[in-house]
Design an enzyme around this catalytic site. Structure first.
Site, PDB file in Angstrom:
ATOM      1  CD  GLU A 168      -2.799  -1.005   2.527  1.00  0.00           C
ATOM      2  OE1 GLU A 168      -2.381  -0.388   3.536  1.00  0.00           O
ATOM      3  OE2 GLU A 168      -3.870  -1.612   2.512  1.00  0.00           O
ATOM      4  CD  GLN A 170      -0.798  19.979  -6.951  1.00  0.00           C
ATOM      5  OE1 GLN A 170      -1.489  20.919  -6.582  1.00  0.00           O
ATOM      6  NE2 GLN A 170       0.365  20.144  -7.555  1.00  0.00           N
ATOM      7  CG  ASN A 228       2.790  17.424  -7.749  1.00  0.00           C
ATOM      8  OD1 ASN A 228       1.825  17.679  -8.452  1.00  0.00           O
ATOM      9  ND2 ASN A 228       3.110  18.153  -6.695  1.00  0.00           N
ATOM     10  CG  HIS A 270      11.654  23.788  -4.673  1.00  0.00           C
ATOM     11  ND1 HIS A 270      11.549  22.728  -5.549  1.00  0.00           N
ATOM     12  CD2 HIS A 270      12.583  24.617  -5.193  1.00  0.00           C
ATOM     13  CE1 HIS A 270      12.384  22.917  -6.556  1.00  0.00           C
ATOM     14  NE2 HIS A 270      13.030  24.052  -6.364  1.00  0.00           N
ATOM     15  CE  LYS A 313       6.370  19.876  -1.430  1.00  0.00           C
ATOM     16  NZ  LYS A 313       7.585  20.431  -2.012  1.00  0.00           N
ATOM     17  CE1 TYR A 347       5.706  17.550  -5.080  1.00  0.00           C
ATOM     18  CE2 TYR A 347       6.966  16.085  -6.494  1.00  0.00           C
ATOM     19  CZ  TYR A 347       6.461  17.342  -6.209  1.00  0.00           C
ATOM     20  OH  TYR A 347       6.711  18.384  -7.053  1.00  0.00           O
ATOM     21  CG  ASP A 392      15.885  24.555  -8.166  1.00  0.00           C
ATOM     22  OD1 ASP A 392      14.961  25.260  -7.709  1.00  0.00           O
ATOM     23  OD2 ASP A 392      15.745  23.333  -8.399  1.00  0.00           O
TER      24      ASP A 392
END
Length: 185
Positions: free
Chosen positions: A28, A46, A48, A61, A70, A130, A166
């Site tokens: 899982e 969300q 990504n 970030h 996250k 993530y 960056d």
């Protein structure tokens, strides 16, 4: 699943239970109640996915306001995943932690709001996924220099592949205080 601690109480490593047989494996990647029972109370909104080649470094970030917790993992390859505490007033402000995440160890890292996040690809390429607790908000996007000498992250490469953005982030000590989350809020 097994929960592994880090130097930060709020940042945890999750090692899922793997079910393996001659056909392959199953586990899982997320189950809300089980994660809630282990202190991850986020409502993720969300997902990504990024694909990066070897020696790519993405980060460091964070968003403020509209902070994002996250839950990160690697589907293919291997990365050094790094978090930095950027919460103004935190006793661990400016400290970092690094964890190797890979498609072999299947580990996940929970990064709470208030931490800058980045990773460096160690394998030929990496698929990095993530979940986020808030939507990407361009006006709230911030970052700190990946090579900030005051933080002293021990990245495994000297000349990473970086995005233009960056390469331009300031050192943590040069970030305007209004752009930093506050510890305990």
């Amino acid at each position: 699943m097994e929960i592994l601690s880090t130097k930060f109480n709020e940042v945890i490593v999750i090692s899922p239970r793997i079910f393996q047989d001659p056909r392959g494996y199953f586990f899982e990647t997320f189950q809300a109640e089980r994660y809630k029972d282990n202190g991850i109370l986020c409502n993720f909104v969300q997902d990504n996915l990024s694909c990066s080649q070897k020696n790519t470094l993405r980060g460091l970030h964070y968003q403020h306001p509209h902070g994002q917790a996250k839950l990160v993992s690697v589907v293919r390859g291997e990365v050094l995943d790094v978090v930095v505490d950027v919460r103004k007033g935190s006793p661990t402000f400016g400290q970092w932690e690094g964890v190797v995440l890979s498609s072999e160890n299947h580990r996940q890292l929970f990064v709470p709001e208030g931490f800058a996040h980045g990773f460096c690809v160690l394998s030929e390429d990496a698929l990095f996924t993530y979940k986020c607790s808030d939507y990407y908000t361009p006006d709230a996007e911030h970052g700190i220099a990946w090579d900030d000498p005051d933080i002293g992250i021990a990245w495994p490469i000297e000349c990473p592949l970086l995005s233009e953005k960056d390469t331009c982030y300031p050192r943590l000590r040069d970030v305007d205080e209004k752009d930093l989350p506050v510890f305990g809020m």
